[in-house]
Design an enzyme around this catalytic site. Structure first.
Site, PDB file in Angstrom:
ATOM      1  CG  ASN A   9      -1.859   1.143   1.310  1.00 60.84           C
ATOM      2  OD1 ASN A   9      -1.796   2.054   0.485  1.00 60.84           O
ATOM      3  ND2 ASN A   9      -2.735   1.119   2.302  1.00 60.84           N
ATOM      4  NE  ARG A  90      -6.286   1.723  -0.026  1.00 62.47           N
ATOM      5  CZ  ARG A  90      -6.289   2.899   0.579  1.00 62.47           C
ATOM      6  NH1 ARG A  90      -5.187   3.368   1.117  1.00 62.47           N
ATOM      7  NH2 ARG A  90      -7.385   3.593   0.649  1.00 62.47           N
ATOM      8  CG  HIS A 179     -13.239   3.634   3.122  1.00 64.24           C
ATOM      9  ND1 HIS A 179     -13.958   4.595   3.791  1.00 64.24           N
ATOM     10  CD2 HIS A 179     -11.939   3.923   3.345  1.00 64.24           C
ATOM     11  CE1 HIS A 179     -13.134   5.437   4.393  1.00 64.24           C
ATOM     12  NE2 HIS A 179     -11.895   5.055   4.118  1.00 64.24           N
ATOM     13  CG  LEU A 208     -17.756   5.024  11.597  1.00 61.70           C
ATOM     14  CD1 LEU A 208     -18.572   5.183  12.868  1.00 61.70           C
ATOM     15  CD2 LEU A 208     -18.231   5.997  10.526  1.00 61.70           C
ATOM     16  N   GLY A 209     -12.965   5.496  10.305  1.00 63.18           N
ATOM     17  CA  GLY A 209     -11.557   5.646  10.686  1.00 63.18           C
ATOM     18  C   GLY A 209     -11.225   7.121  10.634  1.00 63.18           C
ATOM     19  CG  ASN A 210      -7.645  10.086  10.465  1.00 62.84           C
ATOM     20  OD1 ASN A 210      -8.316  11.071  10.799  1.00 62.84           O
ATOM     21  ND2 ASN A 210      -6.399   9.913  10.825  1.00 62.84           N
ATOM     22  NE  ARG A 240     -10.357  12.651   3.664  1.00 66.47           N
ATOM     23  CZ  ARG A 240     -10.341  11.340   3.445  1.00 66.47           C
ATOM     24  NH1 ARG A 240     -11.373  10.751   2.866  1.00 66.47           N
ATOM     25  NH2 ARG A 240      -9.309  10.615   3.794  1.00 66.47           N
ATOM     26  NE  ARG A 283      -6.845   7.149  19.997  1.00 68.36           N
ATOM     27  CZ  ARG A 283      -5.900   6.454  19.406  1.00 68.36           C
ATOM     28  NH1 ARG A 283      -5.508   5.326  19.924  1.00 68.36           N
ATOM     29  NH2 ARG A 283      -5.333   6.879  18.295  1.00 68.36           N
ATOM     30  N   GLY A 329     -11.127   2.428  13.217  1.00 66.88           N
ATOM     31  CA  GLY A 329     -10.750   2.948  14.542  1.00 66.88           C
ATOM     32  C   GLY A 329     -11.891   3.409  15.414  1.00 66.88           C
ATOM     33  CB  VAL A 330     -14.313   6.212  15.157  1.00 68.17           C
ATOM     34  CG1 VAL A 330     -15.503   6.731  15.955  1.00 68.17           C
ATOM     35  CG2 VAL A 330     -13.200   7.250  15.103  1.00 68.17           C
ATOM     36  N   GLY A 331     -15.270   3.274  14.700  1.00 70.75           N
ATOM     37  CA  GLY A 331     -16.389   2.330  14.659  1.00 70.75           C
ATOM     38  C   GLY A 331     -16.171   1.155  15.588  1.00 70.75           C
ATOM     39  CD  GLU A 381      -8.961  -0.896   4.385  1.00 69.05           C
ATOM     40  OE1 GLU A 381      -8.492  -0.470   5.452  1.00 69.05           O
ATOM     41  OE2 GLU A 381      -9.276  -0.161   3.447  1.00 69.05           O
TER      42      GLU A 381
HETATM   43  P1  AMP Z   1      -8.228   4.281  11.531  1.00 69.45           P
HETATM   44  O1  AMP Z   1      -8.149   5.224  10.360  1.00 69.45           O
HETATM   45  O2  AMP Z   1      -9.112   3.102  11.286  1.00 69.45           O
HETATM   46  O3  AMP Z   1      -6.870   3.903  12.062  1.00 69.45           O
HETATM   47  O4  AMP Z   1      -8.943   5.105  12.710  1.00 69.45           O
HETATM   48  C1  AMP Z   1      -8.361   6.243  13.265  1.00 69.45           C
HETATM   49  C2  AMP Z   1      -9.358   6.901  14.201  1.00 69.45           C
HETATM   50  O5  AMP Z   1      -9.810   5.954  15.176  1.00 69.45           O
HETATM   51  C3  AMP Z   1      -8.749   8.061  14.962  1.00 69.45           C
HETATM   52  O6  AMP Z   1      -9.667   9.140  15.011  1.00 69.45           O
HETATM   53  C4  AMP Z   1      -8.574   7.488  16.366  1.00 69.45           C
HETATM   54  O7  AMP Z   1      -8.654   8.474  17.344  1.00 69.45           O
HETATM   55  C5  AMP Z   1      -9.761   6.563  16.456  1.00 69.45           C
HETATM   56  N1  AMP Z   1      -9.579   5.591  17.531  1.00 69.45           N
HETATM   57  C6  AMP Z   1      -8.604   4.679  17.656  1.00 69.45           C
HETATM   58  N2  AMP Z   1      -8.724   4.012  18.840  1.00 69.45           N
HETATM   59  C7  AMP Z   1      -9.797   4.551  19.471  1.00 69.45           C
HETATM   60  C8  AMP Z   1     -10.440   4.313  20.732  1.00 69.45           C
HETATM   61  N3  AMP Z   1      -9.991   3.395  21.575  1.00 69.45           N
HETATM   62  N4  AMP Z   1     -11.541   5.054  21.021  1.00 69.45           N
HETATM   63  C9  AMP Z   1     -12.015   5.993  20.181  1.00 69.45           C
HETATM   64  N5  AMP Z   1     -11.444   6.251  18.986  1.00 69.45           N
HETATM   65  C10 AMP Z   1     -10.359   5.557  18.625  1.00 69.45           C
END
Ligand code: AMP
Length: 396
Positions: A9, A90, A179, A208-210, A240, A283, A329-331, A381
């Site tokens: 990637n 990717r 995605h 729900l990530g960045n 965004r 977080r 991450g968030v999800g 992924e």
């Molecule tokens: P990703 O792009 O999937 O790595 O997700 C990144 C996002 O997930 C960032 O906003 C992190 O703050 C959030 N995240 C990661 N761990 C946690 C957690 N334990 N609680 C809440 N948000 C989280």
């Protein structure tokens, strides 16, 4: 028998890799080279003997992949000792040319190059990764797996913007969605968790990530998704904006003299949670919100309200929903975001169980008798890219 795939990637200044068994999903090694082209790069390789780190400068993607190959030699597993069946790449934008993963050849490289105007930040880096990997690993088949491909099944009324119809032919302006690799993987896992055939289930998947996107998945097929021509449309994200009034661009040009590039940059990099609360890390938003920070509270509310609107919209699109699936991450980690997004939707058959929702490794966040299951599923992924690469070479 194992079927190892080297998954690559390549981002604009990073190169992520993993050596994955497409059958089991087990990673024999993973690694990340960051800050490529800068004075201080960072390379971490997680091999069978633990982590190896290196801060020497890495000039370009070729040097990054050479460093990765060397790390496999030095810290294992040696690439020559593992039977690798393919390299999976990717690629962010496949336009409407690619509805499925495809074997890399010169023609594919030309096609992905033609799509650069649609993904100027991503496709050039992905192409660089492909070219370098083909040079360094010429005897292996290389497969491109597109973020957009899963959503090529959207019906015309879902992917067409209500703009002059010539714009689609002339400029490729339509919705593509992103995605896809994650949505596809998570949908498959959700069906397994429900003990049902993927063909028989309707799902709303929330990645729900960045970056954040929602998808309405009917019988394993994407029928709508929240990202559009670019990954800017839809949900509120880390930096965004997601959906907004398209007149904002012109308005800012007139009242503030902002150029298209300036507004684009602000909407992609300085908006979303960061624009509202000053930080994009969820977080940190949650910490500040707990401490009574009003901006963090508003950012959380805007984020969750947008999510709820998409859940409602995709419920209407699908008619019946078997599960709402949270990932990334968030999800995966924020019970608060899941609860707030689905709060008050009991009349739609969505019943969150507060105890299960808060359980760190719980896959079901809904009550046992909730007509719509709420699932929490880690995405993978890399494994999905490895699986799709194996399918492509099996079809050769
Ligand atoms: P990703 O792009 O999937 O790595 O997700 C990144 C996002 O997930 C960032 O906003 C992190 O703050 C959030 N995240 C990661 N761990 C946690 C957690 N334990 N609680 C809440 N948000 C989280």
């Amino acid at each position: 028998m194992t079927q190892h795939v080297l998954v690559v990637n390549a981002g604009s200044s990073s190169l992520k890799y993993s050596l994955i068994d497409a059958k089991s999903g087990a990673a024999a090694a993973t690694g990340l080279v960051e800050r490529i082209g800068e004075d201080e790069s960072h390379h971490v390789h997680h091999g069978p003997d633990g982590d190896a780190e290196n801060d020497e400068p890495v000039a370009d993607h070729e040097a990054a992949l050479e460093a990765a190959v060397q790390a496999f030699e030095d810290h294992g597993p040696a690439l020559g000792a593992v039977e690798i069946v393919a390299v999976g790449h990717r690629v962010v934008h496949g336009g409407d040319r690619f509805a499925a993963p495809a074997l890399v050849d010169d023609e594919l490289i030309d096609a992905v190059t033609e799509l650069v105007p649609l993904a100027p930040l991503h496709n050039p880096a992905n192409l660089e990764g492909i070219k370098v990997a083909r040079r360094l690993l010429p005897d292996l088949p290389h497969v491109a797996v597109f973020d957009t491909a899963f959503h090529q099944t959207l019906p015309p009324y879902a992917y067409t913007y209500a703009v002059p119809s010539s714009w689609q032919d002339e400029f490729g302006i339509r919705r593509y969605g992103f995605h896809g690799t994650s949505h596809s993987f998570v949908a498959g896992e959700a069906a397994k968790l429900l003990g049902r055939d993927l063909k028989d289930v309707n799902l709303i998947v929330l990645h729900l990530g960045n970056g954040c996107s929602a998808a309405a998945v009917r019988g394993g097929t994407s029928v709508d998704t929240s990202m559009g021509l670019t990954p800017l449309e839809g949900l509120v994200m880390g930096t965004r904006s997601g959906d907004l009034d398209p007149a904002i661009h012109g308005h800012l040009a007139r009242v503030a003299g902002r150029t298209a590039e300036e507004t684009d940059r602000a909407l992609n990099s300085e908006s979303g949670l960061k624009g509202l609360a000053g930080v994009n890390d969820f977080r940190e938003i949650m910490k500040r919100r707990a401490a009574g920070d009003e901006r963090a509270q508003l950012a959380f509310d805007v984020y969750c309200y947008r999510l709820k609107k998409y859940v409602g919209a995709y419920y209407a699109v699908l008619g019946t929903v078997d599960a709402i699936v949270f990932t990334a991450g968030v999800g995966q980690h924020s019970a608060e975001a899941r609860a707030a997004a689905l709060q008050g939707l009991e009349h739609l058959g969505i019943h969150i169980d507060p105890v299960r929702n808060a359980g760190p490794d719980e896959r079901f966040a809904s009550t046992g008798d909730s007509p719509v299951a709420v699932l929490v599923i880690p995405t993978n992924e890399e494994w999905e890219i490895a699986r799709q690469a194996v399918e492509v070479i099996a079809d050769r």
